[in-house]
Write an enzyme that holds these catalytic residues in place. Structure first.
Site, PDB file in Angstrom:
ATOM      1  N   SER A 269      -8.109  -6.195  -4.412  1.00 30.09           N
ATOM      2  CA  SER A 269      -7.498  -6.840  -3.596  1.00 30.09           C
ATOM      3  C   SER A 269      -6.679  -8.204  -3.907  1.00 30.09           C
ATOM      4  O   SER A 269      -7.496  -8.389  -5.096  1.00 30.09           O
ATOM      5  CB  SER A 269      -8.066  -7.254  -2.113  1.00 30.09           C
TER       6      SER A 269
ATOM      7  N   ASP B 170      -4.759  -3.350  -3.644  1.00 28.86           N
ATOM      8  CA  ASP B 170      -5.163  -3.112  -2.220  1.00 28.86           C
ATOM      9  C   ASP B 170      -4.261  -4.250  -1.563  1.00 28.86           C
ATOM     10  O   ASP B 170      -4.508  -5.685  -1.859  1.00 28.86           O
ATOM     11  CB  ASP B 170      -6.561  -3.087  -1.978  1.00 28.86           C
ATOM     12  N   HIS B 171      -3.548  -4.024  -0.511  1.00 28.87           N
ATOM     13  CA  HIS B 171      -2.689  -5.144   0.368  1.00 28.87           C
ATOM     14  C   HIS B 171      -2.091  -6.206  -0.433  1.00 28.87           C
ATOM     15  O   HIS B 171      -2.372  -7.295  -0.273  1.00 28.87           O
ATOM     16  CB  HIS B 171      -4.032  -5.699   1.245  1.00 28.87           C
TER      17      HIS B 171
ATOM     18  N   GLU C 150       2.516   0.460   4.439  1.00 27.40           N
ATOM     19  CA  GLU C 150       1.795   0.653   5.700  1.00 27.40           C
ATOM     20  C   GLU C 150       2.522   0.180   6.754  1.00 27.40           C
ATOM     21  O   GLU C 150       3.431  -0.488   6.971  1.00 27.40           O
ATOM     22  CB  GLU C 150       0.797  -0.798   5.685  1.00 27.40           C
TER      23      GLU C 150
ATOM     24  N   GLY D 285     -13.836  -4.412   7.693  1.00 23.91           N
ATOM     25  CA  GLY D 285     -15.235  -5.209   8.066  1.00 23.91           C
ATOM     26  C   GLY D 285     -16.327  -4.216   8.625  1.00 23.91           C
ATOM     27  O   GLY D 285     -16.147  -3.279   8.900  1.00 23.91           O
TER      28      GLY D 285
ATOM     29  N   HIS E 121      -7.396   3.438   6.031  1.00 24.26           N
ATOM     30  CA  HIS E 121      -8.029   2.109   5.854  1.00 24.26           C
ATOM     31  C   HIS E 121      -9.074   1.668   6.730  1.00 24.26           C
ATOM     32  O   HIS E 121      -9.368   2.496   7.673  1.00 24.26           O
ATOM     33  CB  HIS E 121      -6.917   1.009   5.961  1.00 24.26           C
TER      34      HIS E 121
ATOM     35  N   SER F 148     -12.138   2.443   6.756  1.00 26.40           N
ATOM     36  CA  SER F 148     -12.743   3.696   6.919  1.00 26.40           C
ATOM     37  C   SER F 148     -14.466   3.766   6.309  1.00 26.40           C
ATOM     38  O   SER F 148     -14.966   4.586   6.223  1.00 26.40           O
ATOM     39  CB  SER F 148     -12.072   4.723   6.044  1.00 26.40           C
TER      40      SER F 148
END
Ligand code: 13P
Length: 343
Positions: free
Chosen positions: A50, A83-84, A142, A190, A223, A225
């Site tokens: 990330s 990521d993101h 996304e 989280g 996501h 997961s």
């Protein structure tokens, strides 16, 4: 083996009907844990970083650790994924560095918090697709917004506020040309995803199935997961931690997703829990120890165990040797010829 295109990995996963875990990393031990798990289970793998991870470890350290992984484990097809990504510039800097895949998360504005409009999301994602495909790099987009906050990124909330609309998903893919699509079905980043074992009222597998029906050839991404297993929570709490009771995404729901077009499954929290539990155990049981290797080794081993288990559960185990990597330069040509054909 050189770092591989995520598009190729996911195309192969679709052919084989399995999913591929995408595991987040911040440091050397996490990369080692994943590579050892991949070797043991003979799995292709996606390692993702990330913005927070890039800042923590510094881009160059991260990139060279990934190159070391690809050299030391030449039999494992390995993707390095952002990521993101929150903006065109973030994605560009990852591509310039050598990432073979990027996520442009245009579901949120550049602040990584405020939900974006559909038009804003399409515009920025499309721009990233153009640049990335010109370089042979894969793009994940996304649509819909996940719950929770991870590394300062996320809209917060439960994950049910912005569940993906299947019609919008179709329009989004048509208008952007993304290689993979992350959808929001009630999960969040989280440890605190659900207050009890999730059922269809909070984990919208029916929405996932509806999207797959409309987009049968699109690689879907789940996501948030992590399964947040009770055993991992218990170790932390047994050794002085203070986790509140919580539930993640049951593996059988992920497997249902895999039967319905899910090819990439993002997991971070489970590994964080495994690492923290192992370190706490050493600190409590042998407080006289102070060599970081005394706790980093069991931490790495604990993470490897979780990753190997997920690789087996997602079905990627045994598939590392199925195909030869397509060079990124060749992917570039393929994207160029697809673009010409589409005109
Ligand atoms: P978890 O917090 O459930 O592990 O999700 C990680 C993730 O989706 C990273 O993008």
């Amino acid at each position: 083996m050189p770092l591989v295109s995520m598009r190729q990995l996911l195309d192969e996963a679709a052919k084989g009907g399995y999913g591929v875990g995408a595991f987040n990393v911040n440091n050397m031990e996490q990369i080692q844990a994943i590579m050892e798990a991949a070797r043991e289970t003979r799995s292709p793998v996606i390692i993702q970083a990330s913005r927070g991870a890039r800042a923590y470890s510094q881009d160059k350290f991260l990139y060279h650790l990934m190159l070391a992984a690809s050299e030391l484990y030449p039999e494992i097809p390995l993707v390095m994924h952002l990521d993101h990504g929150n903006s065109f510039e973030t994605c560009k800097s990852a591509i310039d560095l050598g990432f073979t895949s990027v996520m442009m998360d245009g579901s949120l504005q550049e602040d990584g918090k405020t939900p974006a409009t559909f038009a804003e999301n399409v515009a920025v994602t499309r721009k990233v697709v153009q640049l990335a495909h010109d370089c042979g790099v894969t793009v994940e987009g996304e649509i819909g917004v996940l719950g929770g906050i991870e590394d300062g990124h996320g809209a917060g909330g439960t994950g049910l506020e912005h569940v993906t609309d299947p019609n919008q998903a179709v329009e989004f893919v048509e208008q952007t040309g993304v290689d993979a699509l992350a959808i929001a079905i009630g999960t969040s980043h989280g440890a605190y995803k659900f207050s009890k074992k999730p059922d269809g009222s909070v984990l919208k597998m029916d929405v996932l199935v509806a999207i797959h029906k409309r987009l049968p050839n699109v690689h879907l991404v789940m996501h948030g997961s992590s399964s947040v297993p009770k055993e991992l929570q218990d170790v932390i709490n047994q050794y002085g931690g203070k986790l509140k009771p919580t539930w993640g995404v049951p593996v059988e729901e992920i497997q249902l997703g895999i039967r319905n077009g899910v090819r990439k499954i993002n997991v971070d929290t489970d590994n964080r829990l495994a690492i923290t539990g192992a370190i706490r155990k050493v600190f409590v049981e042998t407080p006289e120890k102070f060599d970081p290797r005394d706790y980093m080794k069991p931490a790495r081993e604990a993470m490897k165990k979780v990753v190997a288990q997920r690789m087996t559960q997602f079905g990627q185990a045994g598939h590392a040797g199925d195909y030869a990597p397509i060079p990124i330069a060749e992917m570039k040509k393929r994207y160029a010829s697809e673009a010409v054909a589409a005109k």
